[in-house]
Scaffold this active site. Structure first.
Site, PDB file in Angstrom:
ATOM      1  N   LYS A  82       0.824  -1.220   0.000  1.00 49.93           N
ATOM      2  CA  LYS A  82       0.000   0.000   0.000  1.00 49.93           C
ATOM      3  C   LYS A  82       0.854   1.265   0.000  1.00 49.93           C
ATOM      4  CE  LYS A  82       1.603   1.339   3.603  1.00 49.93           C
ATOM      5  NZ  LYS A  82       2.176   1.471   4.768  1.00 49.93           N
ATOM      6  N   SER A 135       8.196 -11.702  -2.272  1.00 48.99           N
ATOM      7  CA  SER A 135       7.500 -10.433  -2.456  1.00 48.99           C
ATOM      8  C   SER A 135       8.182  -9.587  -3.517  1.00 48.99           C
ATOM      9  CB  SER A 135       7.482  -9.677  -1.126  1.00 48.99           C
ATOM     10  OG  SER A 135       6.679  -8.535  -1.235  1.00 48.99           O
ATOM     11  N   GLY A 146      10.515  -3.194   4.587  1.00 51.72           N
ATOM     12  CA  GLY A 146      10.809  -2.122   5.540  1.00 51.72           C
ATOM     13  C   GLY A 146      10.969  -0.781   4.854  1.00 51.72           C
ATOM     14  N   ALA A 147      10.187  -0.539   3.806  1.00 49.24           N
ATOM     15  CA  ALA A 147      10.352   0.698   3.033  1.00 49.24           C
ATOM     16  C   ALA A 147       9.085   1.554   3.029  1.00 49.24           C
ATOM     17  CB  ALA A 147      10.765   0.367   1.597  1.00 49.24           C
ATOM     18  N   GLY A 148       8.137   1.229   3.901  1.00 48.82           N
ATOM     19  CA  GLY A 148       6.944   2.075   3.997  1.00 48.82           C
ATOM     20  C   GLY A 148       5.813   1.663   3.078  1.00 48.82           C
ATOM     21  N   GLY A 155       4.144  -1.240   3.219  1.00 49.90           N
ATOM     22  CA  GLY A 155       3.255  -2.247   3.797  1.00 49.90           C
ATOM     23  C   GLY A 155       3.671  -3.679   3.529  1.00 49.90           C
ATOM     24  N   SER A 178       5.045  -5.718   5.590  1.00 50.10           N
ATOM     25  CA  SER A 178       4.671  -6.574   6.730  1.00 50.10           C
ATOM     26  C   SER A 178       3.189  -6.929   6.670  1.00 50.10           C
ATOM     27  CB  SER A 178       4.991  -5.885   8.057  1.00 50.10           C
ATOM     28  OG  SER A 178       4.249  -4.689   8.206  1.00 50.10           O
ATOM     29  N   GLU A 228       0.311  -8.287  12.224  1.00 48.83           N
ATOM     30  CA  GLU A 228       0.930  -6.957  12.256  1.00 48.83           C
ATOM     31  C   GLU A 228       1.338  -6.575  13.683  1.00 48.83           C
ATOM     32  OE1 GLU A 228       2.197  -5.618   9.521  1.00 48.83           O
ATOM     33  OE2 GLU A 228       1.002  -3.801   9.440  1.00 48.83           O
ATOM     34  N   ASP A 281      -2.765  -0.737   7.224  1.00 49.00           N
ATOM     35  CA  ASP A 281      -1.993  -1.481   6.222  1.00 49.00           C
ATOM     36  C   ASP A 281      -2.651  -2.826   5.907  1.00 49.00           C
ATOM     37  OD1 ASP A 281      -0.347   0.663   6.565  1.00 49.00           O
ATOM     38  OD2 ASP A 281       1.450  -0.469   7.096  1.00 49.00           O
TER      39      ASP A 281
HETATM   40  N1  LIG Z   1       9.151 -10.716   1.790  1.00 52.71           N
HETATM   41  C1  LIG Z   1       9.175 -10.898   3.100  1.00 52.71           C
HETATM   42  N2  LIG Z   1       9.525 -12.087   3.634  1.00 52.71           N
HETATM   43  C2  LIG Z   1       9.519 -12.278   4.956  1.00 52.71           C
HETATM   44  N3  LIG Z   1       9.199 -11.329   5.865  1.00 52.71           N
HETATM   45  C3  LIG Z   1       8.850 -10.132   5.411  1.00 52.71           C
HETATM   46  C4  LIG Z   1       8.809  -9.841   4.017  1.00 52.71           C
HETATM   47  N4  LIG Z   1       8.408  -8.577   3.863  1.00 52.71           N
HETATM   48  C5  LIG Z   1       8.216  -8.075   5.109  1.00 52.71           C
HETATM   49  N5  LIG Z   1       8.482  -8.992   6.040  1.00 52.71           N
HETATM   50  C6  LIG Z   1       8.369  -8.806   7.509  1.00 52.71           C
HETATM   51  O1  LIG Z   1       7.943  -7.473   7.747  1.00 52.71           O
HETATM   52  C7  LIG Z   1       8.946  -6.732   8.450  1.00 52.71           C
HETATM   53  C8  LIG Z   1       9.066  -5.322   7.878  1.00 52.71           C
HETATM   54  O2  LIG Z   1       7.923  -4.637   8.265  1.00 52.71           O
HETATM   55  P1  LIG Z   1       7.860  -3.104   8.622  1.00 52.71           P
HETATM   56  O3  LIG Z   1       6.495  -2.870   9.125  1.00 52.71           O
HETATM   57  O4  LIG Z   1       9.004  -2.715   9.474  1.00 52.71           O
HETATM   58  O5  LIG Z   1       8.068  -2.394   7.198  1.00 52.71           O
HETATM   59  P2  LIG Z   1       7.012  -2.213   6.011  1.00 52.71           P
HETATM   60  O6  LIG Z   1       5.776  -2.977   6.333  1.00 52.71           O
HETATM   61  O7  LIG Z   1       7.700  -2.560   4.748  1.00 52.71           O
HETATM   62  O8  LIG Z   1       6.746  -0.642   6.033  1.00 52.71           O
HETATM   63  P3  LIG Z   1       5.435   0.179   6.621  1.00 52.71           P
HETATM   64  O9  LIG Z   1       4.967  -0.583   7.822  1.00 52.71           O
HETATM   65  O10 LIG Z   1       5.966   1.539   6.984  1.00 52.71           O
HETATM   66  O11 LIG Z   1       4.494   0.228   5.498  1.00 52.71           O
HETATM   67  C9  LIG Z   1      10.221  -7.538   8.293  1.00 52.71           C
HETATM   68  O12 LIG Z   1      11.004  -7.376   9.460  1.00 52.71           O
HETATM   69  C10 LIG Z   1       9.715  -8.960   8.193  1.00 52.71           C
HETATM   70  O13 LIG Z   1       9.463  -9.465   9.480  1.00 52.71           O
HETATM   71  C1  LIG Z   2       3.321   4.557  10.746  1.00 49.49           C
HETATM   72  C2  LIG Z   2       1.977   3.906  10.425  1.00 49.49           C
HETATM   73  O1  LIG Z   2       0.962   4.914  10.592  1.00 49.49           O
HETATM   74  C3  LIG Z   2       1.891   3.452   9.001  1.00 49.49           C
HETATM   75  C4  LIG Z   2       2.854   2.369   8.603  1.00 49.49           C
HETATM   76  O2  LIG Z   2       2.608   1.992   7.254  1.00 49.49           O
HETATM   77  C5  LIG Z   2       1.762   2.783  11.416  1.00 49.49           C
HETATM   78  C6  LIG Z   2       0.325   2.262  11.389  1.00 49.49           C
HETATM   79  O3  LIG Z   2      -0.607   2.996  11.051  1.00 49.49           O
HETATM   80  O4  LIG Z   2       0.172   1.077  11.733  1.00 49.49           O
HETATM   81 MG   LIG Z   3       4.670  -2.615   8.135  1.00 50.28          MG
END
Ligand SMILES: Nc1ncnc2c1ncn2[C@@H]1O[C@H](COP(=O)(O)OP(=O)(O)OP(=O)(O)O)[C@@H](O)[C@H]1O
Ligand SMILES: C[C@@](O)(CCO)CC(=O)[O-]
Ligand SMILES: [Mg+2]
Length: 439
Positions: free
Chosen positions: A13, A137, A142-144, A146, A148, A198, A209
């Site tokens: 997302k 994926s 971990g790039a914002g 979604g 996770s 989550e 997310d």
């Molecule tokens: N392809 C993947 N394989 C396994 N685990 C994953 C994968 N993608 C994400 N994860 C899990 O999600 C975590 C990253 O989630 P995090 O919420 O920190 O970042 P994000 O979801 O990319 O960004 P945001 O929450 O800001 O949108 C990783 O530490 C891992 O546990």
């Molecule tokens: C930082 C945040 O607002 C968005 C992460 O994608 C956390 C959340 O809403 O769960």
């Molecule tokens: Mg996340």
């Protein structure tokens, strides 16, 4: 109840307005991305029938547990008159999963493994056959964007299918058509279980997310307190926005960013609360703008939307969740007068979005891309508002491919060194092959 093998998929997302404030019950607006996560569930060979295995090659994780050594006794009894899981994690089960079951894993790997174990223990039973759950994926991790939540939704969907909590969806022609009440109930349940995933990954998620990753489309989301149902307004006539998505490639964890804002709020409530209220107000304005009929979406409308993007970024900077690399991206888009830029997701690194001005020449966008890529940033072309979670089963027409997919796309052993994540989208991706059905 279904049996392996099968694939599930869920999108990432983009949060357009309202991140962080969303954690404190303020509204936020987000849309599903065309970048997605895929999970293959397959049966283990006879010699591994007593173990459950994770293969998460994107985070270089391969782990097996003996099924009968897992803490089944710590699983809370489900009340027979509630279908949905509670929105809080069970402390006893979290303690039983503890550190021992996920020893030696990095924080990046551990959070995904804990999310899996929590959902597996709650939804499955010790008499199920040994299976392997393989995640790949096309989203940066971990790039914002979604990642996770898309993983949590895939895990929840696969485990709910295996346990018979949900049935596979009816086939639909597009994301807005053919409302089906049973599918809606199923995806609500998947969303609720994914929320617990989550929670395992980043502590206090708002739920936006996983809501977008399960339902798809574009939504206005607001987390409600005291057991009241969250608000999730589907934004049907979402205007086609010209967005550039740029990954600073600065790693960070959402859990850490969210904890930082919580600390700031505790330390300086009189300063931090008005910032969150400001984000609330601008998100409400943006919501009104994005709901306008097409004929009113003129130049003035566009300018207002861009102003709100700029203000939202400024308030996120004030919350301390930007990063010098995100500021460098913003500066480049400002200097070239491409549009307005804000960080998206939890910040501290990860991605920014630029809402592009209508009359910007392609040559300037090309220059921006070159400049950003020259700094080591990644520029993504993606579309917004597509399908939510879906699944794909073996059929007569794709039977031959399954074995190859299992071996070449999802196995850690074969993946290392292969590198190219785009390959997965081309091979089994939504829109690339027939057979996907969405809840
Ligand atoms: N392809 C993947 N394989 C396994 N685990 C994953 C994968 N993608 C994400 N994860 C899990 O999600 C975590 C990253 O989630 P995090 O919420 O920190 O970042 P994000 O979801 O990319 O960004 P945001 O929450 O800001 O949108 C990783 O530490 C891992 O546990
Ligand atoms: C930082 C945040 O607002 C968005 C992460 O994608 C956390 C959340 O809403 O769960
Ligand atoms: Mg996340």
């Amino acid at each position: 109840m279904v049996s392996a093998p099968f694939l599930v998929s869920a999108p990432g997302k983009v949060i357009l307005f309202g991140e962080h404030a969303a954690v404190y019950g303020k509204p936020a607006i987000a849309a599903a991305l065309s970048l997605r996560t895929f999970l293959l569930t397959s049966n283990n060979a006879a010699e591994f029938s007593d173990v459950v295995t994770l293969e998460f090659p994107d985070v270089e994780l391969q782990y097996s547990w003996k099924i009968d050594s897992l803490p089944w006794n710590a699983v809370p009894k489900r009340s027979i008159d509630t279908v949905r899981p509670p929105s809080e994690l069970n402390n006893g089960l979290m303690e039983a999963i503890g550190q021992d079951l996920v020893a030696d894993l990095s924080p990046l790997q551990r959070s995904a493994a804990v999310a899996f174990l929590y959902l597996y223990l709650c939804l499955c039973s010790p008499d199920m056959p040994g299976m392997t759950f393989s995640v790949r994926s096309t989203l940066p991790i971990g790039a914002g964007l979604g990642s996770s939540a898309s993983v949590s939704v895939c895990l929840a969907a696969a485990l709910c299918l295996l346990s018979g909590e949900v049935s596979p969806p009816e086939k639909k022609e597009d994301s807005d058509s053919d409302f089906n009440a049973a599918d809606y109930a199923s995806i609500e349940l998947i969303d609720a279980w994914a929320f617990l995933g989550e929670r395992c990954i980043h502590g206090t998620p708002s739920g936006i997310d996983n809501a977008v990753a399960s339902h798809g489309g574009a939504v206005m989301f607001q987390r409600m307190s005291k057991g009241n149902p969250n608000v999730r307004e589907t934004m049907r006539n979402f205007p086609p926005l010209k967005l550039i998505l740029i990954d600073s490639r600065q790693p960070r964890r959402t859990a850490v960013q969210v904890a930082y804002v919580a600390m700031l709020l505790q330390k300086h409530p009189l300063v931090t609360e008005p910032i969150l209220d400001g984000i609330h107000a601008l998100t409400s304005e943006a919501y009104k703008l994005l709901q306008m009929p097409k004929e009113k979406c003129d130049d003035a409308w566009e300018e207002q939307l861009r102003e709100l993007v700029r203000v939202n970024h400024g308030l996120l900077v004030a919350l301390g969740v930007s990063h010098p690399k995100l500021e460098a991206i913003k500066m480049a888009t400002d200097e070239l007068e491409i549009g307005e830029t804000k960080l998206t997701g939890a910040g501290g690194g990860g991605c920014a979005i630029t809402l592009v001005k209508k009359d910007v020449e392609e040559s300037r966008i090309f220059e921006l891309k070159q400049r950003l890529e020259g700094h080591g940033f990644a520029v993504y072309e993606t579309s917004l508002g597509g399908f939510g979670a879906g699944c794909l089963f073996p059929t007569k027409s794709n039977a031959a491919e399954w074995e190859e997919w299992e071996e070449k796309l999802f196995s850690l052993h074969h993946m290392l060194g292969l590198g190219d994540r785009e390959h997965i989208q081309q091979t089994v991706g939504v829109g690339s092959i027939e057979g996907w059905a969405f809840w």
